[in-house]
Design an enzyme around this catalytic site. Structure first.
Site, PDB file in Angstrom:
ATOM      1  CD  GLU A 192      -2.868  -1.288   2.084  1.00  0.00           C
ATOM      2  OE1 GLU A 192      -2.359  -1.571   3.271  1.00  0.00           O
ATOM      3  OE2 GLU A 192      -4.225  -1.226   1.973  1.00  0.00           O
ATOM      4  CD  GLU A 218      -3.291  -6.436   3.588  1.00  0.00           C
ATOM      5  OE1 GLU A 218      -3.357  -7.035   2.796  1.00  0.00           O
ATOM      6  OE2 GLU A 218      -2.798  -5.258   3.769  1.00  0.00           O
TER       7      GLU A 218
HETATM    8  C1  3H9 Z   1      -1.316  -5.121   6.944  1.00  0.00           C
HETATM    9  O1  3H9 Z   1      -0.594  -4.706   6.360  1.00  0.00           O
HETATM   10  C2  3H9 Z   1      -2.686  -4.260   7.355  1.00  0.00           C
HETATM   11  C3  3H9 Z   1      -2.681  -2.904   6.206  1.00  0.00           C
HETATM   12  O2  3H9 Z   1      -3.444  -3.506   5.245  1.00  0.00           O
HETATM   13  C4  3H9 Z   1      -3.730  -1.957   7.025  1.00  0.00           C
HETATM   14  C5  3H9 Z   1      -3.202  -1.223   8.120  1.00  0.00           C
HETATM   15  C6  3H9 Z   1      -4.033  -0.091   8.454  1.00  0.00           C
HETATM   16  N1  3H9 Z   1       4.355  -7.728  11.706  1.00  0.00           N
HETATM   17  O3  3H9 Z   1       7.994 -15.218   8.436  1.00  0.00           O
HETATM   18  P1  3H9 Z   1       9.041 -15.220   9.140  1.00  0.00           P
HETATM   19  C7  3H9 Z   1       7.915 -11.431  12.055  1.00  0.00           C
HETATM   20  S1  3H9 Z   1      -1.540  -6.646   7.752  1.00  0.00           S
HETATM   21  C8  3H9 Z   1       5.062  -7.991  12.800  1.00  0.00           C
HETATM   22  O4  3H9 Z   1       9.623 -16.210   9.951  1.00  0.00           O
HETATM   23  P2  3H9 Z   1      10.209 -15.498   6.495  1.00  0.00           P
HETATM   24  C9  3H9 Z   1       7.541 -12.882  12.383  1.00  0.00           C
HETATM   25  O5  3H9 Z   1       6.774 -12.985  13.409  1.00  0.00           O
HETATM   26  C10 3H9 Z   1       0.153  -7.413   7.504  1.00  0.00           C
HETATM   27  N2  3H9 Z   1       6.160  -9.104  12.787  1.00  0.00           N
HETATM   28  O6  3H9 Z   1      10.201 -14.866   7.972  1.00  0.00           O
HETATM   29  C11 3H9 Z   1       9.057 -13.361  12.626  1.00  0.00           C
HETATM   30  O7  3H9 Z   1       9.166 -13.002  13.960  1.00  0.00           O
HETATM   31  P3  3H9 Z   1      10.204 -13.798  14.878  1.00  0.00           P
HETATM   32  C12 3H9 Z   1       0.150  -7.949   6.048  1.00  0.00           C
HETATM   33  C13 3H9 Z   1       6.071  -9.748  11.557  1.00  0.00           C
HETATM   34  O8  3H9 Z   1      11.288 -14.904   5.802  1.00  0.00           O
HETATM   35  C14 3H9 Z   1       9.928 -12.502  11.488  1.00  0.00           C
HETATM   36  O9  3H9 Z   1       9.352 -11.247  11.332  1.00  0.00           O
HETATM   37  N3  3H9 Z   1       1.451  -8.633   5.795  1.00  0.00           N
HETATM   38  C15 3H9 Z   1       5.377  -9.384  10.445  1.00  0.00           C
HETATM   39  O10 3H9 Z   1       9.776 -16.786   6.345  1.00  0.00           O
HETATM   40  C16 3H9 Z   1      10.365 -13.300  10.413  1.00  0.00           C
HETATM   41  O11 3H9 Z   1       9.266 -13.776   9.833  1.00  0.00           O
HETATM   42  C17 3H9 Z   1       1.504  -9.979   6.096  1.00  0.00           C
HETATM   43  O12 3H9 Z   1       0.496 -10.576   6.768  1.00  0.00           O
HETATM   44  C18 3H9 Z   1       4.602  -8.259  10.493  1.00  0.00           C
HETATM   45  N4  3H9 Z   1       3.545  -7.874   9.413  1.00  0.00           N
HETATM   46  O13 3H9 Z   1       8.921 -14.669   5.810  1.00  0.00           O
HETATM   47  C19 3H9 Z   1       2.846 -10.227   5.943  1.00  0.00           C
HETATM   48  N5  3H9 Z   1       5.655 -10.157   9.413  1.00  0.00           N
HETATM   49  O14 3H9 Z   1      11.481 -14.052  14.253  1.00  0.00           O
HETATM   50  C20 3H9 Z   1       3.279 -11.250   6.857  1.00  0.00           C
HETATM   51  C21 3H9 Z   1       6.624 -10.950   9.988  1.00  0.00           C
HETATM   52  O15 3H9 Z   1      10.176 -13.093  16.144  1.00  0.00           O
HETATM   53  N6  3H9 Z   1       4.716 -12.060   7.037  1.00  0.00           N
HETATM   54  N7  3H9 Z   1       6.906 -10.821  11.103  1.00  0.00           N
HETATM   55  O16 3H9 Z   1       9.610 -15.174  15.069  1.00  0.00           O
HETATM   56  C22 3H9 Z   1       5.018 -12.979   6.191  1.00  0.00           C
HETATM   57  O17 3H9 Z   1       3.900 -13.272   5.218  1.00  0.00           O
HETATM   58  C23 3H9 Z   1       6.351 -13.429   6.116  1.00  0.00           C
HETATM   59  O18 3H9 Z   1       6.713 -13.201   7.565  1.00  0.00           O
HETATM   60  C24 3H9 Z   1       7.106 -12.977   5.344  1.00  0.00           C
HETATM   61  C25 3H9 Z   1       8.942 -13.311   5.644  1.00  0.00           C
HETATM   62  C26 3H9 Z   1       7.120 -13.400   3.854  1.00  0.00           C
HETATM   63  C27 3H9 Z   1       7.554 -11.130   5.276  1.00  0.00           C
END
Ligand code: 3H9
Length: 697
Positions: A105, A125
């Protein structure tokens, strides 16, 4: 200015850099930093264009999920992106890794986007029970059109940069250094006299297409494929606003719908599922500096469906693997089976013929244990019988090199006993894959009494390499998943004795969200499997533990499930569609009579309580015994291995949501009414009496 977002000037280009490891999530510090830096760049008369770039492994991966549910802090993400888009100087987002959710976004509020060829962009999301809440539902349709935006937003699946380029989300694909590419692109814009280009002002992609038709089709698809899910229909409503309302009003509508999702219980459950999965891979008592052995080659014992599935997992991860079978015919069959499995992926279009050949090149067949002398890990997937396991492990001990990891895929046998068949029990571990092993994400990593830390750490690392969701568990009959599912299966059969039909129980549990009902599942796996476990348990369980007899009666009548065309349901030849089995009612009635149970109409609520609370009670015992590390690990096992609905969070999360005290009270009732096997777990009783939750442990 904040530490996580910095501003510097390179000539007439302002460079805004985000550095908020691990994934540059858009927490309050990043939002503030972005707002301040863009404002400062806009106000600086020397600056002609702005480049936004991220440090570390990825572009911004979204809003900071940890902030959900906490009091909102200003500036909000919608405010930040509105400010960026409104800027008068052209801005360029430089994408690498994954630009997800709020990250994308932000990127689409910049005026131009360039991306590394291997980057991915998406709005996931919906997978967290939300919808894009910072303009994504209004701006993405303006870039890619409504039908494609609906697909992306409702599935939540990211697309690769090349596709994003084709669609017009990205203006250029890059390969070199992010910053230099960004600056070069911005300079080119200036040379070409190109200025701000606001996505929100575009309408061309919204015109000349049957947007209303696309919306109706997507709604029907959701109704069919994801009934009961809260956010997908709201995603559609938000996208609908992109072509029925002006931008400002569309954004307002998006915010209202986002707010509804934010407060829905499903959002809490899905976010729990997200964090629990990440937490599960961490073994609490394993020192951080535990060495991990290098795994460059593997062996699999047994070329059946399971063994071949496991071999495919290694080959998919680029690890050469040898399948050992007892004869050259069986060995060749195993290789054919692997080729056929890959062949189906080629047919479906998810694998190319080239990739098939490459992966098959990593799989070989052997018949002699001596051929496994050089491999780093062996996974045994032979018949579930201790005598058979003994022979295999003695042979592995005699033939494998020192330091090789000797793993068993047993789903219920005592791993400690298996380890004792070798002179190196510290190298023995359980790797319990779920069938089909090449598809199912779950891996229970079974830690034996003597499994060394190094072997456990390596086993967890192997799981990661194979792209599995690995959960460490202790040794007991059935480990975590199967030990619990036994309770669930038994109660569902008792429900049939009490008056329910398979279609009723399956229907109620599917409505609850289970991927499959317990009886359709039994028919799929074959009733003989459940019966073998039941027969073993008749000998081991205390006499007061009543067991249903329906499986025995059905097996006697030759009803073994899909493999015989008849089980809890009947199946037309070559079909997997269940139809009512007319021969079942007399069997059920006979079973009811034998048990002295009067058949009656059962409510949906009762069916859920009997089956899901049975899982919860056993889960509490498992936790107390230390077989699972955390309640959330049990949830991860159920979500990834047993089709438990993610929007219910897993059985232990569900218990917290219902109220541990309510669950406990009902289990006490079942204990009094039904029998000893419903004895409440002491941990459940303790939590209920202390007014605590599993999440508090
Ligand atoms: C959103 O954006 C809403 C908006 O539209 C509107 C707002 C108003 N936040 O997965 P990994 C942490 S909703 C906080 O193991 P990978 C995760 O917990 C969001 N923490 O790595 C982990 O922590 P730890 C939409 C986050 O390389 C560490 O980062 N976005 C977040 O296998 C490493 O993560 C998503 O849904 C976060 N957003 O994969 C994306 N994301 O090391 C969600 C990750 O302490 N994330 N962490 O266990 C993913 O899909 C994967 O984490 C990503 C990396 C592909 C990025």
């Amino acid at each position: 200015m904040s530490d996580v977002v910095t501003l510097e000037r390179q000539g007439d280009i302002a460079v805004v850099t985000v550095n908020n490891p691990p994934v540059n999530a858009l927490g309050i510090a990043v939002r503030e930093g972005l707002q301040n830096c863009f404002k400062a760049a806009e106000a600086d008369p020397e600056v002609k264009a702005i480049v936004l770039v991220c440090e570390g492994m990825t572009f911004m991966a979204g809003a900071d999920i940890k902030e959900f549910g906490k009091p909102p802090k200003s500036p909000s993400l919608p405010e930040v992106v509105a400010g960026i888009e409104a800027g008068n100087k052209p801005s360029v987002a430089v994408i690498h890794g994954t630009a997800l959710g709020g990250g994308l976004e932000v990127a689409v509020s910049c005026h131009y986007r360039i991306a590394r060829k291997d980057a991915k962009v998406g709005l996931p999301e919906v997978k967290l029970g939300l919808l894009p809440g910072a303009g994504g539902t209004q701006r993405l349709p303006r870039l890619v059109g409504v039908p494609k935006a609906l697909d992306m937003i409702v599935s939540g699946n990211p697309i690769g940069a090349p596709e994003a380029f084709e669609l017009g989300v990205v203006d250029k694909l890059i390969e070199g250094d992010l910053l230099s590419e960004g600056i070069a692109f911005a300079q080119q814009l200036l040379m070409d006299g190109k200025g701000a280009r606001r996505t929100g002002e575009r309408t061309d992609k919204l015109e000349g297409v049957d947007n209303a038709g696309a919306v109706a089709a997507k709604r029907a698809e959701i109704e069919k494929k994801m009934p009961g899910l809260f956010s997908p229909q709201r995603c559609v409503s938000a996208v609908e606003a992109s072509f029925t309302l002006p931008l400002e009003e569309g954004l307002k509508r998006e915010r209202e719908l986002f707010g509804e999702c934010l407060t829905s219980p499903q959002r809490g459950a899905l976010v729990h599922a997200f964090f629990s999965e990440r937490q599960a891979s961490k073994v609490d008592d394993l020192p951080k500096d535990t060495p991990v052995r290098e795994i460059k080659s593997a062996g699999v014992i047994g070329g059946g469906t399971m063994g071949v599935g496991i071999a495919i997992c290694f080959a998919n991860a680029g690890i050469p693997v040898k399948i050992l079978e007892i004869s050259s015919e069986a060995r060749d069959k195993a290789i054919d089976r692997a080729r056929d499995t890959y062949g189906m992926s080629v047919k479906r279009g998810s694998l190319t013929q080239d990739a098939l050949e490459k992966r098959m090149g990593l799989i070989s067949g052997v018949t002699d244990y001596a051929d496994l002398g050089d491999v780093d890990v062996v996974v045994e997937a032979v018949f579930e019988e201790m005598g058979v396991k003994q022979k295999v492990f003695e042979a592995l001990d005699a033939n494998c090199k020192p330091g090789a990891i000797l793993a068993s895929n047993t789903s219920s046998l005592d791993l400690n006993k298996i380890a004792e068949f070798t002179k190196r029990p510290e190298d023995v571990v359980g790797l319990h894959f779920f069938s089909p092993a090449n598809v199912m994400r779950l891996l229970e990593v079974v830690r034996g009494e003597k499994t060394s830390n190094e072997v456990l750490a390596t086993a967890m690392a192997i799981g990661k390499k194979l792209k599995k969701v690995s959960v460490p568990v202790g040794v007991c009959d059935g480990f975590v998943g199967n030990r619990m599912v036994f309770q669930y299966g038994r109660e569902s059969e008792f429900l049939l004795e009490e008056g329910a039909t398979p279609a009723q129980v399956d229907g109620v549990l599917k409505k609850f969200g289970m991927a499959m009902g317990p009886f359709a599942m039994r028919d799929l796996s074959g009733l003989d499997i459940g019966l073998a476990i039941r027969t073993r348990q008749r000998q081991t369980l205390p006499a007061e533990y009543k067991l249903p007899t329906i499986l025995d009666k059905m097996a006697e009548a030759g009803m073994l499930g899909q493999k015989t065309g008849k089980g809890f349901y009947v199946y037309e030849p070559g079909s997997r569609t269940p139809q009512e089995n007319p021969d079942l009612p007399p069997i059920l009635e006979a079973a009811s009579k034998e048990q002295g149970v009067e058949r009656q109409q059962l409510s949906d609520e009762y069916i859920i309580e009997r089956t899901i609370y049975a899982l919860i009670n056993e889960g509490a015992k498992i936790l107390e015994e230390g077989i699972a590390q955390r309640a959330s690990d049990i949830d991860v096992i159920y979500l990834n291995g047993y089709g438990f609905p993610a929007h219910q969070g897993g059985p232990m999360f569900y218990a917290d949501a219902v109220g541990v005290d309510r669950v406990y009270a009902k289990i006490c009732e079942f204990h009094d009414k039904l029998g000893a096997w419903w004895k409440p777990a002491p941990l459940l009783e303790k939590l209920a009496k202390e007014g605590r939750k599993f999440a508090d442990l």
